[in-house]
Structures are given as structure tokens and as C-alpha cells.
Design a protein around this motif. Structure first.
Motif, short mmCIF file in Angstrom:
data_model
loop_
_atom_site.label_atom_id
_atom_site.label_comp_id
_atom_site.label_asym_id
_atom_site.label_seq_id
_atom_site.Cartn_x
_atom_site.Cartn_y
_atom_site.Cartn_z
N PRO A 63 0.82 -1.24 0.00
CA PRO A 63 0.00 0.00 0.00
C PRO A 63 0.84 1.27 0.00
CG PRO A 63 -0.78 -1.56 1.65
CD PRO A 63 0.53 -2.08 1.17
N LYS A 64 2.04 1.22 0.57
CA LYS A 64 2.88 2.43 0.64
C LYS A 64 3.23 2.94 -0.75
CE LYS A 64 6.05 0.53 3.27
NZ LYS A 64 5.42 -0.77 3.61
N CYS A 65 3.38 2.02 -1.71
CA CYS A 65 3.70 2.45 -3.07
C CYS A 65 2.55 3.23 -3.69
CB CYS A 65 4.03 1.22 -3.93
SG CYS A 65 5.59 0.45 -3.48
N THR A 97 10.57 16.17 -7.06
CA THR A 97 11.94 15.65 -6.90
C THR A 97 12.05 14.74 -5.68
OG1 THR A 97 12.86 17.64 -7.92
CG2 THR A 97 14.34 16.33 -6.54
N ILE A 98 11.52 15.18 -4.55
CA ILE A 98 11.66 14.41 -3.31
C ILE A 98 10.74 13.19 -3.31
CG2 ILE A 98 11.68 14.55 -0.80
CD1 ILE A 98 13.76 16.27 -2.22
N ILE A 99 9.58 13.29 -3.93
CA ILE A 99 8.67 12.13 -4.01
C ILE A 99 9.32 10.99 -4.78
CG2 ILE A 99 6.49 11.29 -5.00
CD1 ILE A 99 5.32 14.09 -4.35
N ILE A 100 9.95 11.31 -5.90
CA ILE A 100 10.65 10.28 -6.69
C ILE A 100 11.75 9.64 -5.86
CG2 ILE A 100 12.14 9.90 -8.69
CD1 ILE A 100 10.58 12.12 -10.11
N THR A 101 12.53 10.46 -5.17
CA THR A 101 13.63 9.94 -4.35
C THR A 101 13.10 9.09 -3.21
OG1 THR A 101 14.82 11.98 -4.84
CG2 THR A 101 15.71 10.59 -3.10
N TRP A 102 12.03 9.52 -2.57
CA TRP A 102 11.45 8.78 -1.44
C TRP A 102 10.98 7.40 -1.90
CZ3 TRP A 102 6.78 10.69 1.98
CH2 TRP A 102 6.97 10.26 3.29
N THR A 103 10.42 7.33 -3.09
CA THR A 103 9.98 6.04 -3.62
C THR A 103 11.15 5.08 -3.78
OG1 THR A 103 8.15 7.10 -4.79
CG2 THR A 103 8.81 4.91 -5.55
N LEU A 104 12.27 5.57 -4.31
CA LEU A 104 13.46 4.73 -4.49
C LEU A 104 14.08 4.36 -3.15
CD1 LEU A 104 15.16 6.54 -7.50
CD2 LEU A 104 14.33 4.19 -7.49
N ASN A 105 14.14 5.32 -2.22
CA ASN A 105 14.78 5.08 -0.92
C ASN A 105 14.15 3.93 -0.16
OD1 ASN A 105 15.46 8.58 -0.17
ND2 ASN A 105 16.69 7.08 -1.25
N ASN A 106 12.85 3.75 -0.30
CA ASN A 106 12.15 2.79 0.55
C ASN A 106 11.85 1.48 -0.15
OD1 ASN A 106 12.20 4.43 2.80
ND2 ASN A 106 10.31 5.48 2.26
N GLN A 107 12.68 1.13 -1.15
CA GLN A 107 12.67 -0.19 -1.76
C GLN A 107 14.05 -0.80 -1.58
OE1 GLN A 107 9.92 -1.47 -2.67
NE2 GLN A 107 8.65 0.37 -2.80
N ASP A 108 14.12 -2.09 -1.25
CA ASP A 108 15.40 -2.66 -0.86
C ASP A 108 16.08 -3.52 -1.92
OD1 ASP A 108 13.87 -4.96 -0.84
OD2 ASP A 108 13.65 -5.04 1.33
N SER A 109 15.62 -3.49 -3.17
CA SER A 109 16.31 -4.21 -4.24
C SER A 109 16.03 -3.52 -5.56
CB SER A 109 15.84 -5.67 -4.30
OG SER A 109 14.52 -5.75 -4.83
N ASP A 110 16.83 -3.87 -6.57
CA ASP A 110 16.66 -3.23 -7.87
C ASP A 110 15.31 -3.57 -8.50
OD1 ASP A 110 19.02 -1.88 -7.78
OD2 ASP A 110 20.13 -3.28 -9.04
N SER A 111 14.87 -4.80 -8.36
CA SER A 111 13.58 -5.19 -8.93
C SER A 111 12.45 -4.39 -8.29
CB SER A 111 13.32 -6.69 -8.74
OG SER A 111 14.19 -7.45 -9.54
N LYS A 112 12.52 -4.20 -6.97
CA LYS A 112 11.49 -3.43 -6.27
C LYS A 112 11.57 -1.94 -6.62
CE LYS A 112 10.87 -6.47 -2.25
NZ LYS A 112 10.94 -6.55 -0.78
N LYS A 113 12.80 -1.42 -6.76
CA LYS A 113 12.94 -0.02 -7.14
C LYS A 113 12.33 0.23 -8.52
CE LYS A 113 17.18 0.84 -4.52
NZ LYS A 113 18.65 1.04 -4.61
N GLY A 114 12.67 -0.65 -9.47
CA GLY A 114 12.14 -0.49 -10.81
C GLY A 114 10.63 -0.58 -10.85
N THR A 115 10.08 -1.53 -10.10
CA THR A 115 8.62 -1.68 -10.06
C THR A 115 7.97 -0.50 -9.36
OG1 THR A 115 8.94 -4.08 -9.92
CG2 THR A 115 6.74 -3.22 -9.39
#
Length: 552
Positions: free
Chosen positions: A327-329, A439-457
Motif C-alpha cells: 500500500p505504501k507504493c 523531486t523528493i517524491i521520486i527519491t522517497w519512492t526509491l529510498n524505501n525499496q530494498d532491491s533493484d527489482s522493487k525499485k524499478g517496479t
């Protein structure tokens, strides 16, 4: 409010506040030595219980970090080179792409609407067509994980450069509509995935500034577009080519030339960056070794060239499903949606809004530039401060409240017939606010994923949902609402307030999860993750990592 923004629990320290066990191990240098050497396991004292031995396949392996070593000065040099070469180049590419996307607003008042005989809502459909395909092809963000970036990015640049240039020869609404739709595909393949691509080169606590440097090209492009449009329209008046056609050609064709250079310049990973020396490529890869990654299949592997290991480009579909169910995504995606209502509308409508204040078309082009130049500076400062403070939610909340106040002022100025100077000045906090928040929303989304597959998704999800915002934003300023456009301004203000609410709720949720993980960790319900890491010299090591910590 003070308790709301307190730092996360120290028990699970963030990568930005590393404990000795999280930090890179540095060589012990003798007075006669100018380069780091490889330390033995016995030389490393990380001050934790991570010295215990693990038995695997009948062999005992040390859990300490016996890495190829580097000094803080070496790391600083590498980071600066990545900023000056890679980030600056990507920002330049985004400037070109945003220029080709938004210059239709300048072309409109330079004669496009008259020459093509646009009427009714046809101009709005030209904007909407771009965003329909932009949304439908957001999944292409995941291709950064599959196709070598130097090939992928170069083809993206070439495609949008050709399409943007061809707009100059359109003779009808239909032909321009088709080109705008295809332009959306080309830009969807590039822009939304660049912050994900930057995570291949920068640490979690460094991403806000680099994403800010990249995103700041958007207000800079809009400012540059307005100034360039002013010059082109002025020079093109009375010439053989209509000013709006010259505008599309001059601003579109440079991308075609840049695509050729990008093929040989863009690196696929730290180990293939030609602008770094052999040693610097190794350091660039080694410094990413400390990033918290939960999936052992995605652990960084360093080869003899210093490559981080992006050769293994497969996606983990189980992690994709986990991200889709988180849900956080969806909260960050809705924040992005709300900001995009403003992000997509103001750049393409501002010249028209200023013209409706009573200025000439040429003067309106010139007055459109300063608010975006101001936004460019604010975005850079915000991204820098966010990385320094390691805080995302605070800056989002502050900036969307500023944006909301700017839009509210423009709406009230129209309601009570205030002076046009108030309407114009209110553009500054509005534009700076939503550009910085994005800018910060995009960064926050990446920061709170712990792998490349999750970051990309996570980035793909954020963009698929978030880019639906322009479908609304591009229709907020119909001609019948001029000259004040009160309804559009009020709607944008309301969406900015909604972002502030979502940011507060998400921060509270993440802080609660961090504290819950602390308790579970202390009670032994969560164990440290064992990480296998092949080293450049052929040895293996096992390192233990603490549970993932959400950045607030």
C-alpha cells in the motif's frame, strides 16, 4: 509537530548514519604508501558481533568485510566525477526532452493555433495525446534493468528528437496529434526511469541531490524555452518560415545529434564508465557494497573491471508482485499524481495565462522564464538539504504548502480582481513548490525499496498512476475561464494540500514500521541477513546486515 519529525530509531541505523559495521573499511596507509592496500581479516575491527564465523559447505568463512579498500578522498573524487559527467549529462538530456514536450505552449501563441485552424478543445487534445501514450508505456522503466543503458537511452533520445523535429512540418491537427502521441512513447521510455538508473551509481542517502539535479532540468528547460521562444519569434517575424515551425525545428533537432554521442558516453554500470580511470571504476563499484539489499540474488558482484554486477539483468517477479501489493507504493503514487496535475499544466499554459493578463505574445514569452529559473535554484537547494538532513517528508510538506498558497493567491486574485502583479508573483511559489515536491517524491519512492527489482517496479507504479494527473491537468484552463482561470487554480491548490496530508500519513506509517522492526529485532524475531559477496581477488566473504530501515 516536533515529535512528528523526530529521526528514526537509532537501533536500526540508516545507511546515511552508518555504524562501523556498515561503513567501508579503509586501508591503513604507511608514510611511504600513497595507495591503499588490501587488509587481512585480522586487521578489521568493526566493533560488533559480526566477527563470528559461519560454516557453509564444510568451510569456515569470515563474516568481516575483507574488501578491496579505498580512501575517503578516492571516494570523493569518484562521486564528483559522476556528478560532473553522468548526472550533468542526464540533466542535459532531460532538458532537451522537457523542451520538446512543453514548447507547444510557446508555439500556441506564436501562431500554431491560427495556422492549423485549431478550435474547440483541439489544443487540449494535443496535450492529452502525449500523456495517454506516456502513461501506457511507463512499464518501459523496467527495461533499464534488461537492456544495456547506453543502447536504450541513445535510442530514446534519437526517437524523440526525430519526432519533435517533424512537428515543424505538420499541416493539420491530425498529423500533429499523431506525432504528439508517439513523442509520449519516446519520452516515457527515458525520463521516468532515470532516477532508477542513477541508483546503479549512487547510494541511497545520495539520491535526492542527484535526482534534484536531474529534475531541475525541467524548470530550467521551461525557462530556457521561454527565452528561446522569445528570440525565435522575434527573429522569425516576417521570415519565410512561420515562427512556431522554426521553434519546433530549432528545439527538436539537437536531440538527434546528441543521441550519437550518448551511445559511446553513457555507462551501463560503474565498471564501464569511460570517464573514470580503472582504479576509480573499482572504487565506484566498491562504495555501493554497503547498500542494504535483502535479496541475495541481487547482491553486487565485483569483477576484475570493478563492475557492480549489472550483467545479471533478470527481474525477480516475486519482488515485483510484493511491490504491487504494498500500500505504501500507492500512497507515493497518489502524491505524484496530485503534483502532476500542476506539473503538467502550468508549463504549457503559463504563456497563455500571462498573455491573458494583457501582455503581448512576445512579452508573455519573456515573462514566462523567470519563475522557472527561480524554481531551478529552489529545487537544487531542496535536494541538497534533503540529503544532508536525510529527511524526505518534511521537504515535501513544506513545498506543497507553498505551492498551495501560490495557487490560492492566483484564484483569489481572480475572484476579487486583484492587481495582475499578485497573480504573476504567485506563480513563483507555485512552480517552485511542485517542482521541488516531485523531486523528493521520486527519491522517497526509491529510498524505501530494498532491491533493484522493487525499485524499478516502484518507479513504474508511481509513474503509471502519477502520470494520469496530466489527463486532468491539461484540461484545467479552458478558454471560457480566461482571463483568471479561477477553477483551475483552486483545483491545483486543493491537490497540493492533499499531497501534504498523504506525506504526513506516510511518515507516520513508516515511523511505526521502523519502531515495530526495532522491537522484533531486539526480541530475536528478525535476524541479520547473511550476504555472500564474491570479491575481486576470487575470495568469498559472508557479511551480516541489519533489517531494512525506511527513510522518513
Amino acid at each position: 509537530m516536533a515529535s512528528l519529525f523526530r529521526p528514526p530509531p537509532s537501533t536500526l541505523s540508516s545507511p546515511s548514519h552508518s555504524t562501523p559495521s556498515d561503513s567501508p573499511t579503509f586501508a591503513r596507509l604507511t608514510p611511504s604508501s600513497s595507495s591503499p592496500s588490501v587488509a587481512n581479516d585480522s586487521d578489521v575491527d568493526d566493533g560488533t558481533d559480526e566477527e563470528e564465523q559461519f560454516v557453509r559447505n564444510g568451510k569456515r568463512r569470515a563474516s568481516t568485510q575483507s574488501f578491496e579498500l579505498y580512501t575517503p578522498d578516492e571516494e570523493r573524487v569518484v562521486r564528483k566525477k559522476l556528478d560532473r559527467k553522468l548526472v550533468a549529462f542526464l540533466a542535459g538530456l532531460y532538458l532537451l526532452s522537457f523542451l520538446d514536450r512543453s514548447n507547444i505552449g510557446n508555439a500556441r501563441i506564436a501562431g500554431l493555433e491560427r495556422d492549423l485552424g485549431l478550435h474547440g478543445g483541439q489544443y487540449e487534445w494535443l496535450l492529452t495525446a502525449f500523456y495517454i501514450t506516456y502513461i501506457l508505456f511507463e512499464w518501459m522503466t523496467l527495461l533499464y534493468r534488461i537492456i544495456p543503458p547506453h543502447i536504450y537511452i541513445s535510442l530514446c533520445i534519437l526517437s524523440w528528437g526525430i519526432l519533435a523535429s517533424l512537428q515543424s512540418v505538420c499541416t493539420s491537427f491530425g498529423s500533429l496529434l499523431i506525432l504528439r502521441a508517439f513523442l509520449g512513447i519516446g519520452e516515457a521510455a527515458f525520463g521516468p526511469g532515470v532516477p532508477f538508473y542513477l541508483s546503479f551509481f549512487f547510494r541511497r542517502n545520495e539520491l535526492a541531490l542527484r535526482t534534484g539535479l536531474f529534475i531541475s532540468a525541467a524548470p530550467l528547460a521551461t525557462s530556457f524555452a521561454s527565452g528561446l521562444a522569445y528570440a525565435i519569434v522575434k527573429l522569425g517575424e516576417g521570415g519565410p518560415i512561420a515562427p512556431w515551425r522554426l521553434l519546433f525545428l530549432v528545439e527538436g533537432f539537437p536531440s538527434v545529434l546528441v543521441a550519437v554521442f550518448a551511445w559511446s558516453f553513457i555507462p551501463d554500470s560503474p565498471g564501464t564508465a569511460k570517464f573514470l580511470s580503472k582504479r576509480e571504476r573499482k572504487v565506484a563499484a566498491l562504495r555501493l557494497r554497503n547498500e542494504t539489499v535483502q535479496d541475495k540474488k541481487e547482491q553486487p558482484v565485483i569483477d576484475e573491471k570493478g563492475d557492480r554486477g549489472n550483467k545479471n539483468r533478470r527481474l525477480d517477479f516475486s519482488e515485483i508482485l510484493q511491490t504491487l501489493a504494498d500500500p505504501k507504493c500507492y500512497v507515493t503514487a497518489m502524491m505524484f499524481f496530485s503534483c502532476n496535475v500542476a506539473f503538467s499544466s502550468l508549463p504549457v499554459f503559463l504563456p497563455t495565462i500571462i498573455k491573458d493578463m494583457g501582455y503581448t505574445a512576445v512579452t508573455s514569452q519573456a515573462l514566462s522564464a523567470p519563475p522557472y529559473l527561480f524554481s531551478f535554484l529552489v529545487v537544487l537547494f531542496t535536494a541538497y538539504a534533503s540529503d544532508r538532513m536525510q529527511n524526505r517528508s518534511f521537504f515535501i510538506i513544506i513545498h506543497v504548502l507553498l505551492a498551495a498558497s501560490g495557487y490560492a493567491t492566483m484564484a483569489l486574485a481572480g475572484k476579487f480582481a486583484w492587481s495582475n502583479i499578485w497573480r504573476y508573483l504567485a506563480v513563483y511559489p507555485a512552480a517552485a513548490g511542485f517542482f521541488s515536491a516531485i523531486t523528493i517524491i521520486i527519491t522517497w519512492t526509491l529510498n524505501n525499496q530494498d532491491s533493484d527489482s522493487k525499485k524499478g517496479t516502484g518507479i513504474a507504479m508511481m509513474n503509471v498512476i502519477g502520470q494520469c494527473g496530466p489527463l486532468l491537468g491539461t484540461r484545467l484552463y479552458p478558454k471560457e475561464d480566461k482571463p483568471y482561470y479561477i477553477k483551475g487554480m483552486a483545483i491545483c491548490s486543493a491537490f497540493m494540500l492533499f499531497v501534504a496530508f498523504l506525506a504526513v500519513m506516510l511518515r507516520l506509517k513508516l515511523r511505526w514500521e521502523n519502531e515495530a522492526n526495532v522491537n522484533r529485532f531486539e526480541n530475536g524475531e528478525i535476524e541479520m541477513t547473511e550476504v555472500d559477496e564474491p570479491l575481486m581477488d576470487g575470495r568469498d566473504t559472508v557479511r551480516r546486515q541489519k533489517p531494512f530501515v525506511y527513510l522518513l
